[in-house]
Scaffold this motif. Structure first.
Motif, short mmCIF file in Angstrom:
data_model
loop_
_atom_site.label_atom_id
_atom_site.label_comp_id
_atom_site.label_asym_id
_atom_site.label_seq_id
_atom_site.Cartn_x
_atom_site.Cartn_y
_atom_site.Cartn_z
N VAL A 183 48.92 21.22 42.14
CA VAL A 183 48.51 22.60 42.39
C VAL A 183 47.14 22.61 43.05
N SER A 184 47.02 23.25 44.20
CA SER A 184 45.75 23.35 44.91
C SER A 184 45.39 24.82 45.09
N GLY A 185 44.16 25.20 44.74
CA GLY A 185 43.76 26.59 44.92
C GLY A 185 42.50 26.90 44.13
N PRO A 186 42.17 28.20 44.06
CA PRO A 186 42.98 29.33 44.51
C PRO A 186 42.73 29.67 45.97
N LEU A 187 43.66 30.45 46.54
CA LEU A 187 43.59 30.89 47.92
C LEU A 187 43.85 32.40 47.97
N GLY A 188 43.44 33.02 49.08
CA GLY A 188 43.78 34.42 49.30
C GLY A 188 42.67 35.41 49.02
N THR A 189 42.73 36.53 49.74
CA THR A 189 41.71 37.58 49.62
C THR A 189 42.25 38.87 49.01
N ALA A 190 43.54 38.92 48.70
CA ALA A 190 44.13 40.16 48.16
C ALA A 190 44.03 40.15 46.64
N TYR A 191 42.83 39.97 46.12
CA TYR A 191 42.62 39.92 44.68
C TYR A 191 42.12 41.26 44.15
N LEU A 192 42.27 41.48 42.88
CA LEU A 192 41.89 42.73 42.23
C LEU A 192 40.39 42.98 42.35
N ARG A 193 40.04 44.17 42.83
CA ARG A 193 38.63 44.60 42.87
C ARG A 193 38.35 45.39 41.59
N GLU A 194 37.76 44.72 40.60
CA GLU A 194 37.61 45.31 39.27
C GLU A 194 36.57 46.43 39.21
N LYS A 195 35.65 46.47 40.16
CA LYS A 195 34.60 47.48 40.10
C LYS A 195 35.01 48.78 40.77
N HIS A 196 36.17 48.79 41.41
CA HIS A 196 36.67 50.03 42.01
C HIS A 196 37.20 50.93 40.90
N ILE A 197 36.75 52.18 40.88
CA ILE A 197 37.15 53.10 39.81
C ILE A 197 38.15 54.15 40.28
N GLY A 198 38.54 54.10 41.55
CA GLY A 198 39.48 55.07 42.08
C GLY A 198 40.92 54.61 41.96
N PRO A 199 41.85 55.39 42.51
CA PRO A 199 43.27 55.04 42.41
C PRO A 199 43.63 53.81 43.24
N MET A 200 44.71 53.15 42.83
CA MET A 200 45.20 51.94 43.48
C MET A 200 46.64 52.14 43.90
N LEU A 201 46.96 51.68 45.11
CA LEU A 201 48.32 51.72 45.62
C LEU A 201 48.78 50.27 45.79
N CYS A 202 49.85 49.90 45.08
CA CYS A 202 50.38 48.54 45.15
C CYS A 202 51.76 48.58 45.80
N VAL A 203 51.96 47.77 46.82
CA VAL A 203 53.22 47.72 47.53
C VAL A 203 53.72 46.29 47.52
N ALA A 204 54.90 46.07 46.92
CA ALA A 204 55.47 44.73 46.82
C ALA A 204 56.84 44.72 47.47
#
Length: 329
Positions: A183-204
């Protein structure tokens, strides 16, 4: 020569030939990074004035022009310029690691999706929504997103079996409990922004549910109360999986709204069908500017959703996406 860093409005005196990431770290400029080798994308920044020289993973140097994005770890300063670093208050630093792991579970989730669970020899530090490179043999290597959290004792991945796919076919026929995995990582920039207090839209889309599950689980673990709207698109009802997980999460997190949307449904059940982008367009006008969006799935879905959400008011810098590419599957 000078380097201006926005939105911090800091001006740094620099020498020609300096590596951008090294320079930012030396001057305590907050920036996310992980692999420092041009693979993870975490240290991406935008050139707002001037130029940089960037060498990608294949050592092909080219000049990054104004308005383009560059990876700080692979960029060299050759003249005065100005860059924009994203969200200084949401920096994550998980130095890339290579771990040995063992398969402890292989489960069929649908006719062509398997759940693979690994037990790593050492913990892997990552942010919810990131992914890792899994190496089953020297010839069978593929990135997959974690569905759980770094605090879990195990790593969970969802694998879609692609007909003729080199890696997924190997997983389907050869991988069993006890199989070693690198296992090599971590990779990627689409991680949870914990300090954001507004609504979140998740599309999978399809197995893009894995990182979205990680993000939602991470929001719960962090004690967030943001409204979360999840749109989960699949090809048909036969491709739906994880609804029990989503129902459990909705009970635990009352601010979570879940819609599972098959593209078509011949079963006659009263279920919303169509494209997730059409569903979002129908449900939301242009009032999304305070949202953060997390997208994961096939490149066409991610590209279409990104364009739609920009049109609906979400700034591009607040749309976080890691598309799934079929090459080497």
């Amino acid at each position: 020569m000078d380097l201006i860093v926005r939105p911090l409005n800091r001006t740094l005196a620099v020498s020609p030939g300096a590596n951008l990431l090294q320079l930012l770290r030396e001057h305590n400029v907050p920036i996310s990074y992980s692999c420092t080798a041009g693979r993870c994308g975490t240290c991406r920044c935008k050139v707002t004035r001037g130029h940089l020289l960037e060498s990608g993973p294949e050592a092909q140097t080219f000049r990054v022009k104004e308005g383009q994005f560059a990876l700080a770890c692979m960029s060299v300063l050759t003249e005065s310029c100005e860059i924009e670093v994203p969200e200084p208050d949401e920096i994550v630093i998980h130095p890339a690691r290579v771990l040995k792991a063992t398969v402890v579970a292989v489960e069929d989730m649908t006719h062509d999706i398997k759940r693979i669970v690994l037990r790593p020899a050492r913990p892997l530090s990552f942010s919810p929504g990131q992914y890792a490179q899994l190496q089953f043999t020297p010839a069978h290597i593929r990135p997959y997103s974690m569905a759980g959290l770094a605090s879990d004792e195990e790593l969970e991945f969802h694998v879609r079996l692609v007909p003729g796919g080199r890696v997924s076919s190997y997983i389907s026929s050869k991988v069993a409990v006890g199989h070693p995995v690198r296992v090599s990582g971590p990779l990627g920039t689409a991680y949870l922004r914990e300090k954001h207090i507004g609504p979140m839209l998740c599309v999978a889309g399809g197995t893009g549910l894995a990182p979205i599950l990680s993000i939602i689980r991470g929001a719960i673990r962090a004690g967030l109360v943001n409204p979360i709207y999840l749109y989960f698109g699949v090809r048909s009802p036969l491709d739906v999986y994880g609804e029990n997980w989503l129902q459990d999460l909705a009970r635990e997190y009352p601010n979570l709204s879940v819609q599972v949307i098959p593209a078509s449904d011949a079963t006659g059940l009263a279920r919303r069908t169509g494209l997730v982008t059409d569903a979002i367009a129908s449900d939301w006008g242009d009032g999304l500017k305070d949202f953060r969006a997390y997208l994961c799935g096939s490149p066409p879905m991610v590209e279409a959703a990104s364009l739609l959400l920009e049109q609906r008011g979400i700034p591009p810098e607040h749309i976080y996406a890691d598309a799934f590419y079929s090459s080497g599957t």
